[in-house]
Design a protein around this motif. Sequence first.
Motif, PDB file in Angstrom:
ATOM      1  N   LEU A  76     -26.465 -18.419  30.542  1.00 18.31           N
ATOM      2  CA  LEU A  76     -26.051 -19.472  31.477  1.00 18.31           C
ATOM      3  C   LEU A  76     -25.393 -18.903  32.730  1.00 18.31           C
ATOM      4  O   LEU A  76     -24.656 -19.608  33.422  1.00 18.31           O
ATOM      5  CB  LEU A  76     -25.086 -20.426  30.765  1.00 18.31           C
ATOM      6  N   ALA A  77     -25.685 -17.652  33.051  1.00 20.59           N
ATOM      7  CA  ALA A  77     -24.981 -16.959  34.137  1.00 20.59           C
ATOM      8  C   ALA A  77     -25.145 -17.649  35.486  1.00 20.59           C
ATOM      9  O   ALA A  77     -24.243 -17.610  36.320  1.00 20.59           O
ATOM     10  CB  ALA A  77     -25.465 -15.512  34.230  1.00 20.59           C
ATOM     11  N   ARG A  78     -26.272 -18.301  35.708  1.00 19.70           N
ATOM     12  CA  ARG A  78     -26.466 -18.947  37.007  1.00 19.70           C
ATOM     13  C   ARG A  78     -25.660 -20.247  37.141  1.00 19.70           C
ATOM     14  O   ARG A  78     -25.540 -20.787  38.237  1.00 19.70           O
ATOM     15  CB  ARG A  78     -27.944 -19.237  37.258  1.00 19.70           C
ATOM     16  N   TYR A  79     -25.100 -20.717  36.028  1.00 20.92           N
ATOM     17  CA  TYR A  79     -24.357 -21.977  36.049  1.00 20.92           C
ATOM     18  C   TYR A  79     -22.859 -21.821  35.783  1.00 20.92           C
ATOM     19  O   TYR A  79     -22.070 -22.664  36.217  1.00 20.92           O
ATOM     20  CB  TYR A  79     -24.955 -22.951  35.032  1.00 20.92           C
ATOM     21  N   PHE A  80     -22.466 -20.761  35.083  1.00 23.50           N
ATOM     22  CA  PHE A  80     -21.062 -20.594  34.717  1.00 23.50           C
ATOM     23  C   PHE A  80     -20.641 -19.128  34.805  1.00 23.50           C
ATOM     24  O   PHE A  80     -21.405 -18.242  34.416  1.00 23.50           O
ATOM     25  CB  PHE A  80     -20.804 -21.082  33.282  1.00 23.50           C
ATOM     26  N   ASP A  81     -19.428 -18.916  35.302  1.00 20.19           N
ATOM     27  CA  ASP A  81     -18.826 -17.584  35.247  1.00 20.19           C
ATOM     28  C   ASP A  81     -18.263 -17.338  33.857  1.00 20.19           C
ATOM     29  O   ASP A  81     -17.790 -18.267  33.191  1.00 20.19           O
ATOM     30  CB  ASP A  81     -17.705 -17.460  36.288  1.00 20.19           C
ATOM     31  N   HIS A  90     -19.442 -42.419  29.038  1.00 22.32           N
ATOM     32  CA  HIS A  90     -18.672 -41.255  28.583  1.00 22.32           C
ATOM     33  C   HIS A  90     -18.315 -41.427  27.119  1.00 22.32           C
ATOM     34  O   HIS A  90     -17.634 -42.369  26.735  1.00 22.32           O
ATOM     35  CB  HIS A  90     -17.392 -41.109  29.412  1.00 22.32           C
ATOM     36  N   PHE A  91     -18.814 -40.512  26.296  1.00 21.44           N
ATOM     37  CA  PHE A  91     -18.518 -40.493  24.867  1.00 21.44           C
ATOM     38  C   PHE A  91     -17.808 -39.185  24.513  1.00 21.44           C
ATOM     39  O   PHE A  91     -17.801 -38.228  25.273  1.00 21.44           O
ATOM     40  CB  PHE A  91     -19.806 -40.555  24.033  1.00 21.44           C
ATOM     41  N   ASN A  92     -17.236 -39.172  23.307  1.00 20.77           N
ATOM     42  CA  ASN A  92     -16.786 -37.929  22.658  1.00 20.77           C
ATOM     43  C   ASN A  92     -15.641 -37.210  23.353  1.00 20.77           C
ATOM     44  O   ASN A  92     -15.536 -35.997  23.277  1.00 20.77           O
ATOM     45  CB  ASN A  92     -17.967 -36.936  22.516  1.00 20.77           C
ATOM     46  N   SER A  93     -14.752 -37.912  24.044  1.00 25.95           N
ATOM     47  CA  SER A  93     -13.590 -37.251  24.613  1.00 25.95           C
ATOM     48  C   SER A  93     -12.584 -36.956  23.505  1.00 25.95           C
ATOM     49  O   SER A  93     -12.191 -37.854  22.753  1.00 25.95           O
ATOM     50  CB  SER A  93     -12.942 -38.143  25.676  1.00 25.95           C
ATOM     51  N   SER A  94     -12.174 -35.709  23.381  1.00 29.51           N
ATOM     52  CA  SER A  94     -11.234 -35.322  22.331  1.00 29.51           C
ATOM     53  C   SER A  94      -9.823 -35.743  22.702  1.00 29.51           C
ATOM     54  O   SER A  94      -9.499 -35.958  23.866  1.00 29.51           O
ATOM     55  CB  SER A  94     -11.288 -33.808  22.108  1.00 29.51           C
ATOM     56  N   THR A 140     -22.103 -30.342  32.876  1.00 25.84           N
ATOM     57  CA  THR A 140     -21.442 -31.541  32.366  1.00 25.84           C
ATOM     58  C   THR A 140     -20.446 -32.132  33.352  1.00 25.84           C
ATOM     59  O   THR A 140     -20.058 -33.296  33.203  1.00 25.84           O
ATOM     60  CB  THR A 140     -20.714 -31.251  31.038  1.00 25.84           C
ATOM     61  N   ASP A 141     -20.029 -31.366  34.359  1.00 27.44           N
ATOM     62  CA  ASP A 141     -19.159 -31.940  35.382  1.00 27.44           C
ATOM     63  C   ASP A 141     -19.964 -32.546  36.532  1.00 27.44           C
ATOM     64  O   ASP A 141     -19.401 -32.900  37.568  1.00 27.44           O
ATOM     65  CB  ASP A 141     -18.174 -30.890  35.917  1.00 27.44           C
ATOM     66  N   GLU A 142     -21.270 -32.696  36.326  1.00 22.50           N
ATOM     67  CA  GLU A 142     -22.150 -33.268  37.340  1.00 22.50           C
ATOM     68  C   GLU A 142     -22.814 -34.556  36.862  1.00 22.50           C
ATOM     69  O   GLU A 142     -23.948 -34.867  37.234  1.00 22.50           O
ATOM     70  CB  GLU A 142     -23.216 -32.247  37.753  1.00 22.50           C
ATOM     71  N   MET A 143     -22.108 -35.341  36.049  1.00 25.91           N
ATOM     72  CA  MET A 143     -22.696 -36.567  35.534  1.00 25.91           C
ATOM     73  C   MET A 143     -22.953 -37.590  36.631  1.00 25.91           C
ATOM     74  O   MET A 143     -23.931 -38.351  36.563  1.00 25.91           O
ATOM     75  CB  MET A 143     -21.808 -37.175  34.447  1.00 25.91           C
ATOM     76  N   ARG A 193     -23.217 -27.001  29.317  1.00 28.27           N
ATOM     77  CA  ARG A 193     -21.753 -26.993  29.349  1.00 28.27           C
ATOM     78  C   ARG A 193     -21.244 -25.568  29.310  1.00 28.27           C
ATOM     79  O   ARG A 193     -21.881 -24.692  28.711  1.00 28.27           O
ATOM     80  CB  ARG A 193     -21.217 -27.772  28.138  1.00 28.27           C
ATOM     81  N   ASP A 194     -20.111 -25.324  29.945  1.00 30.30           N
ATOM     82  CA  ASP A 194     -19.479 -24.015  29.862  1.00 30.30           C
ATOM     83  C   ASP A 194     -19.394 -23.602  28.387  1.00 30.30           C
ATOM     84  O   ASP A 194     -18.891 -24.371  27.551  1.00 30.30           O
ATOM     85  CB  ASP A 194     -18.083 -24.083  30.473  1.00 30.30           C
ATOM     86  N   PRO A 195     -19.892 -22.426  28.024  1.00 31.08           N
ATOM     87  CA  PRO A 195     -19.944 -22.036  26.608  1.00 31.08           C
ATOM     88  C   PRO A 195     -18.597 -22.068  25.892  1.00 31.08           C
ATOM     89  O   PRO A 195     -18.531 -22.474  24.722  1.00 31.08           O
ATOM     90  CB  PRO A 195     -20.515 -20.613  26.661  1.00 31.08           C
ATOM     91  N   LEU A 196     -17.536 -21.638  26.574  1.00 28.61           N
ATOM     92  CA  LEU A 196     -16.224 -21.676  25.932  1.00 28.61           C
ATOM     93  C   LEU A 196     -15.788 -23.109  25.686  1.00 28.61           C
ATOM     94  O   LEU A 196     -15.307 -23.456  24.606  1.00 28.61           O
ATOM     95  CB  LEU A 196     -15.192 -20.933  26.787  1.00 28.61           C
ATOM     96  N   LYS A 197     -15.951 -23.964  26.689  1.00 31.23           N
ATOM     97  CA  LYS A 197     -15.576 -25.366  26.514  1.00 31.23           C
ATOM     98  C   LYS A 197     -16.382 -26.008  25.387  1.00 31.23           C
ATOM     99  O   LYS A 197     -15.849 -26.786  24.589  1.00 31.23           O
ATOM    100  CB  LYS A 197     -15.803 -26.140  27.808  1.00 31.23           C
ATOM    101  N   ARG A 198     -17.647 -25.679  25.339  1.00 36.24           N
ATOM    102  CA  ARG A 198     -18.504 -26.246  24.291  1.00 36.24           C
ATOM    103  C   ARG A 198     -18.016 -25.836  22.906  1.00 36.24           C
ATOM    104  O   ARG A 198     -17.918 -26.663  21.993  1.00 36.24           O
ATOM    105  CB  ARG A 198     -19.948 -25.781  24.515  1.00 36.24           C
ATOM    106  N   LEU A 199     -17.667 -24.565  22.731  1.00 34.11           N
ATOM    107  CA  LEU A 199     -17.223 -24.091  21.428  1.00 34.11           C
ATOM    108  C   LEU A 199     -15.847 -24.651  21.070  1.00 34.11           C
ATOM    109  O   LEU A 199     -15.613 -25.057  19.925  1.00 34.11           O
ATOM    110  CB  LEU A 199     -17.201 -22.562  21.403  1.00 34.11           C
ATOM    111  N   LEU A 200     -14.940 -24.681  22.035  1.00 34.60           N
ATOM    112  CA  LEU A 200     -13.623 -25.258  21.765  1.00 34.60           C
ATOM    113  C   LEU A 200     -13.741 -26.733  21.390  1.00 34.60           C
ATOM    114  O   LEU A 200     -12.981 -27.238  20.558  1.00 34.60           O
ATOM    115  CB  LEU A 200     -12.708 -25.097  22.977  1.00 34.60           C
ATOM    116  N   ALA A 201     -14.705 -27.438  21.993  1.00 36.58           N
ATOM    117  CA  ALA A 201     -14.895 -28.859  21.699  1.00 36.58           C
ATOM    118  C   ALA A 201     -15.414 -29.084  20.287  1.00 36.58           C
ATOM    119  O   ALA A 201     -15.201 -30.144  19.705  1.00 36.58           O
ATOM    120  CB  ALA A 201     -15.842 -29.483  22.717  1.00 36.58           C
TER     121      ALA A 201
END
Length: 225
Positions: A208-213, A176-180, A154-157, A74-82
Amino acid sequence: MVIRVDSHRLAYMAVPKAACSSVKAALAALDPLQSENVAEQLGQKQVHAIYPTRRFRRHRWDHLENHFKFTVVRDPLKRLLAVYTNRVEGLGILSHSRKIRRGRMHLPTEPDPDYFFQNLSAYIATSSDIKHHTLPVALFTGTDWRTYTRVFRTDEMAELGAALSDHTGRDVTIPHFNSSGRRLRLDDLSVQTQRVLKVLLEDEYAHLARYFDNPFETGQVPAVA
């Protein structure tokens, strides 16, 4: 611990806050060691009891040469915010901290996002749950992406479900679980907090550079639901 469904030659390394509950539930539905009725009724606690999330161990992973070996990141920022929107705000996990309840750590159990992220190291020391969900991704994936058959975001489920269907010959849908309940954006936070997060996430974005900016470099700031 590698999560394995050997009857279908599947091997999965779970990353906390990266759709792991959903993927585990999908694997349970495929696993002949789980009855169909149990698999259909599994909740989040049950799937984690069946398939605990453990750290990566190379010697347990490399010998699975004939398995479809995958992980989800998962995008690191999204993961931490979640961690905040789901664990702190949604589940109120800090109210269960013994250190806070017993007065050994003087921290609010319902912090606002700025306070939480600016004091994240203290909350990690206070709560094993927060620590588990904020550990670096590399501890769960290893550092060499070449050891995986596929790495999914995570956007490739849907793509993951299709890949598992092709591999197993079964119709696989990822639940789909854990939607805030609310969306939190980086620009909802103070400038000081953003600076803290930029430093905290630098190594994660490098891994995770190859997967996320890195949005702190590109200016593309994602929101998390």
